[in-house]
Design a protein around this motif. Structure first.
Motif, mmCIF file in Angstrom:
data_model
loop_
_atom_site.group_PDB
_atom_site.id
_atom_site.type_symbol
_atom_site.label_atom_id
_atom_site.label_comp_id
_atom_site.label_asym_id
_atom_site.label_seq_id
_atom_site.Cartn_x
_atom_site.Cartn_y
_atom_site.Cartn_z
ATOM 1 N N PRO A 155 42.070 37.745 39.900
ATOM 2 C CA PRO A 155 41.196 39.015 39.329
ATOM 3 C C PRO A 155 41.652 40.160 39.899
ATOM 4 C CG PRO A 155 39.794 37.071 39.680
ATOM 5 C CD PRO A 155 41.079 36.803 40.414
ATOM 6 N N HIS A 156 41.572 40.302 41.139
ATOM 7 C CA HIS A 156 41.833 41.753 41.939
ATOM 8 C C HIS A 156 43.238 42.414 41.556
ATOM 9 C CE1 HIS A 156 43.659 38.899 44.928
ATOM 10 N NE2 HIS A 156 44.503 39.870 45.222
ATOM 11 N N GLN A 157 44.001 41.548 41.014
ATOM 12 C CA GLN A 157 45.612 42.247 40.745
ATOM 13 C C GLN A 157 45.591 42.788 39.497
ATOM 14 O OE1 GLN A 157 47.704 38.627 41.206
ATOM 15 N NE2 GLN A 157 47.713 38.431 43.320
ATOM 16 N N VAL A 158 44.652 42.537 38.460
ATOM 17 C CA VAL A 158 44.695 43.070 37.277
ATOM 18 C C VAL A 158 44.734 44.463 37.426
ATOM 19 C CG1 VAL A 158 43.776 43.090 35.168
ATOM 20 C CG2 VAL A 158 43.820 40.954 36.173
ATOM 21 N N PRO A 159 43.775 45.117 38.000
ATOM 22 C CA PRO A 159 43.829 46.771 38.147
ATOM 23 C C PRO A 159 44.949 47.135 38.736
ATOM 24 C CG PRO A 159 41.868 45.832 39.282
ATOM 25 C CD PRO A 159 42.354 44.553 38.504
ATOM 26 N N TRP A 160 45.399 46.364 39.568
ATOM 27 C CA TRP A 160 46.775 47.035 40.209
ATOM 28 C C TRP A 160 48.027 46.844 39.325
ATOM 29 C CZ3 TRP A 160 47.215 43.214 45.241
ATOM 30 C CH2 TRP A 160 46.033 43.408 45.970
ATOM 31 N N LEU A 161 47.870 45.995 38.458
ATOM 32 C CA LEU A 161 48.912 46.024 37.581
ATOM 33 C C LEU A 161 48.824 47.095 36.554
ATOM 34 C CD1 LEU A 161 49.572 42.385 36.153
ATOM 35 C CD2 LEU A 161 51.159 43.873 37.589
ATOM 36 N N GLU A 162 47.467 47.525 35.988
ATOM 37 C CA GLU A 162 47.163 48.543 35.027
ATOM 38 C C GLU A 162 47.734 49.862 35.616
ATOM 39 O OE1 GLU A 162 43.248 46.919 32.624
ATOM 40 O OE2 GLU A 162 43.150 47.780 34.725
ATOM 41 N N ALA A 163 47.622 50.007 37.003
ATOM 42 C CA ALA A 163 47.774 51.333 37.725
ATOM 43 C C ALA A 163 49.370 51.398 37.567
ATOM 44 C CB ALA A 163 47.438 51.228 38.964
ATOM 45 N N ASP A 173 48.047 42.467 28.268
ATOM 46 C CA ASP A 173 46.622 41.722 28.801
ATOM 47 C C ASP A 173 47.029 40.332 28.468
ATOM 48 O OD1 ASP A 173 46.605 41.150 26.313
ATOM 49 O OD2 ASP A 173 45.163 42.698 25.687
ATOM 50 N N GLN A 174 45.899 39.534 28.845
ATOM 51 C CA GLN A 174 46.161 38.036 28.919
ATOM 52 C C GLN A 174 47.032 37.340 27.772
ATOM 53 O OE1 GLN A 174 42.918 35.843 30.192
ATOM 54 N NE2 GLN A 174 44.100 34.451 31.390
ATOM 55 N N GLU A 175 46.200 38.011 26.503
ATOM 56 C CA GLU A 175 46.889 37.523 25.284
ATOM 57 C C GLU A 175 48.180 37.964 25.066
ATOM 58 O OE1 GLU A 175 43.830 38.559 21.796
ATOM 59 O OE2 GLU A 175 45.274 37.736 20.466
ATOM 60 N N ALA A 176 48.406 39.307 25.233
ATOM 61 C CA ALA A 176 49.767 39.583 24.966
ATOM 62 C C ALA A 176 50.804 39.083 25.793
ATOM 63 C CB ALA A 176 49.740 41.361 25.423
ATOM 64 N N PHE A 186 47.922 32.821 34.694
ATOM 65 C CA PHE A 186 48.213 34.130 34.589
ATOM 66 C C PHE A 186 47.168 34.932 33.763
ATOM 67 C CE2 PHE A 186 53.242 33.117 33.745
ATOM 68 C CZ PHE A 186 53.444 32.802 35.045
ATOM 69 N N ARG A 187 46.788 36.170 34.149
ATOM 70 C CA ARG A 187 45.435 37.043 33.659
ATOM 71 C C ARG A 187 46.146 38.303 33.070
ATOM 72 N NH1 ARG A 187 40.842 35.574 36.543
ATOM 73 N NH2 ARG A 187 41.129 33.749 37.957
ATOM 74 N N ALA A 188 47.325 38.733 33.407
ATOM 75 C CA ALA A 188 47.771 40.041 33.060
ATOM 76 C C ALA A 188 49.202 40.215 33.403
ATOM 77 C CB ALA A 188 47.148 40.855 33.055
ATOM 78 N N GLY A 189 50.013 41.019 32.613
ATOM 79 C CA GLY A 189 51.286 41.338 33.176
ATOM 80 C C GLY A 189 51.827 42.706 33.172
#
Ligand SMILES: Cc1cc2nc3c(=O)[nH]c(=O)nc-3n(C[C@H](O)[C@H](O)[C@H](O)COP(=O)(O)OP(=O)(O)OC[C@H]3O[C@@H](n4cnc5c(N)ncnc54)[C@H](O)[C@@H]3O)c2cc1C
Length: 472
Positions: A155-163, A173-176, A186-189
């Protein structure tokens, strides 16, 4: 052989299950296990004179020779390679062609903040020229320009990816993300469109061919044991003969440096990879990975994975193993506990492929430097140039290093030679026995940081404050 301790959580599957998946895996890099591997050229058996001697026949040496010839076709260039062109890191890596010269934006901000924009531009120029060159020279290196998706598995990596997202970097996002590849982890990319993939060994062999066509003389199985200066010339001595030239390029990666001053600037660290059997269309559909792109995750102990042209999956990373005394030995290329761990992680990531088998399992040496990026410089009255310390990100960066070394040998004042990246050196790494002890402590701290929401503990904060960077 010393067996470095494992710092990790227990395996989730029985060794029986993992052994079955690895049974029959050949302990040679998949890329080098090819009928297209060229025969070695004859060793040096004479005393030669040339204009430029290049020591080392990996990407760094090959690009140096090629770009030197392109700058001046009259130049007499000799490559002296200790074993075979491309046998080492250049023939066994993941094949990710990344533009960054700074090991990513965060590391770049840390060491080169005042020139980050220029370094990014130089990196992107180099990345584009790399592709132009291999196409112009007809190098069949299975170049694919589908980008690289970095995934968050915590979870903590998702905002890092957004940045990280930006014009060339699409946040998913997870769905995309599931529209490109599916894993329960996988939570996001972030899809970085400026990433490419190659077949690493074919790239090395292709560069070798082009060098030969341009008139470069290449000698294999010719280890250089030392350099000596005679007035305006420097000789490189091998058991069978020598090459005397007015200029020398050292492109010897993390192998023992021929220059005393560089002996503590890199340490050899082993990285490992597995290759699966080719996946069927049904298997690819099951993981939703039908497009062409590379994947990596955000952990400090990260994995990298990509498909080959025949739809195998290369799965590497996570462990980074240092052997006491900085020793480099062929037996370190095989590490059963790491192969088991990598297979276990693969199955965690893609449980849709429970019966996967691996056909190859191998390791290779990486030249780690304390800034995680290559350093460049000259020695012996400006007649010898060197680049080393690519820390696992050298497929494209070695081409930039070749340009930097050629500029340095020319004594040219260029944008490249003016950068801090080229003008300054990383802190040396500690000698033994401190090296082994520190690597063990840092490895534990890195593993702990990944499990602790990415927060650095005291050890990593202290190491960072002293000017050292660490990840795998
Ligand atoms: C498993 C693994 C995965 C990797 N994945 C990636 C990736 O996906 N993307 C990426 O960008 N980078 C990756 N890397 C790193 C990348 O492969 C290297 O940074 C790059 O290949 C370095 O090229 P080089 O020419 O400096 O070194 P090498 O390919 O190691 O070549 C150095 C050559 O110098 C020769 N030599 C050394 N000493 C002497 C001497 N005294 N006399 C004569 N010859 C000598 C050696 O025999 C060797 O052939 C990976 C590395 C490994 C090991």
């Amino acid at each position: 052989m010393s067996t470095p301790p494992a710092y990790d959580l227990p395996l989730r599957r029985s060794t029986g299950t993992l052994d079955r998946a690895l049974h029959g895996a050949r302990h040679i890099a998949y890329w080098l296990d090819s009928a297209e591997r060229p025969a070695a050229l004859a060793p040096l058996s004479d005393d030669l004179v040339a204009d430029l001697t290049v020591v080392g026949g990996g990407y760094c040496g090959l690009w140096s020779a090629l770009l030197a010839k392109e700058r001046n076709p009259e130049l007499d260039v000799v490559i002296v390679e200790g074993r075979e062109v491309g046998w080492a890191a250049s023939g066994r890596n993941g094949g990710f062609v990344e533009a960054s010269l700074t090991h990513g934006p965060e590391n770049g901000e840390r060491y080169f903040s005042s020139e980050l924009e220029a370094l990014d531009r130089l990196g992107h120029d180099n990345w584009r020229e790399f592709a132009d060159d291999i196409h112009r020279h007809g190098i069949e290196a299975e170049y694919e320009n589908g980008g690289v998706i970095t995934v968050a598995t915590e979870p903590h990596q998702v905002p890092w990816l957004e940045a990280l997202a930006g014009p060339q970097k699409e946040f998913l996002d997870q769905e995309a993300l599931a529209g490109h590849v599916m894993s329960p982890l996988f939570r996001a990319g972030v899809h970085d469109k400026e990433g490419a993939l190659v077949n690493p060994a074919k790239l090395a062999w292709g560069l070798k061919r082009v060098c030969l066509e341009k008139g470069v003389r290449i000698f294999e199985n010719s280890p250089v044991k030392g350099l000596s200066r005679q007035g305006e010339h420097v000789s490189a001595h091998t058991p069978g003969g020598s090459v005397q030239a007015s200029q020398v390029i050292l492109a010897t990666n993390g192998f023992p440096s021929l220059l005393f001053r560089n002996k503590l600037r890199t340490i050899p660290v082993y990285d490992y990879a597995l290759m699966t059997e080719p996946l069927t269309d049904d298997q690819l559909q099951a993981i939703g990975w039908t497009e062409r792109f590379g994947l990596t995750d955000m952990s400090r102990q990260f994995h990298y994975y990509r498909k080959s042209v025949d739809n195998r999956i290369l799965w590497g990373g996570y462990d980074a193993v240092y052997h006491r005394g900085g020793r480099i030995k062929p037996e370190y290329d095989i590490r059963k506990e790491t192969f088991l761990r990598l297979a276990d992680h693969f199955m965690d990531t893609f449980p849709q492929l429970p019966d996967i088998t691996f056909t190859h399992a191998w390791g290779g040496m990486i030249d780690m430097s304390s800034r995680l990026v290559a350093f460049h410089g000259t020695a012996i009255g400006g007649k010898v140039a060197y680049s080393s310390g690519f820390t696992g990100l050298g497929v494209a960066a070695t081409r930039f290093a070749a340009k930097a070394m050629l500029d340095l040998l020319d004594g040219a004042d260029t944008e490249i030679t003016r950068t801090k990246l080229v003008r300054t050196k990383p802190l040396p790494l500690p000698p033994e026995p401190i090296a082994s002890a520190s690597v063990g402590i840092i490895r534990r701290a890195v593993a702990q940081s990944d499990r602790n929401g990415g927060r650095d503990g005291t050890i990593l904060k202290l190491a960072n404050a002293l000017g050292y960077s660490f990840d795998t």
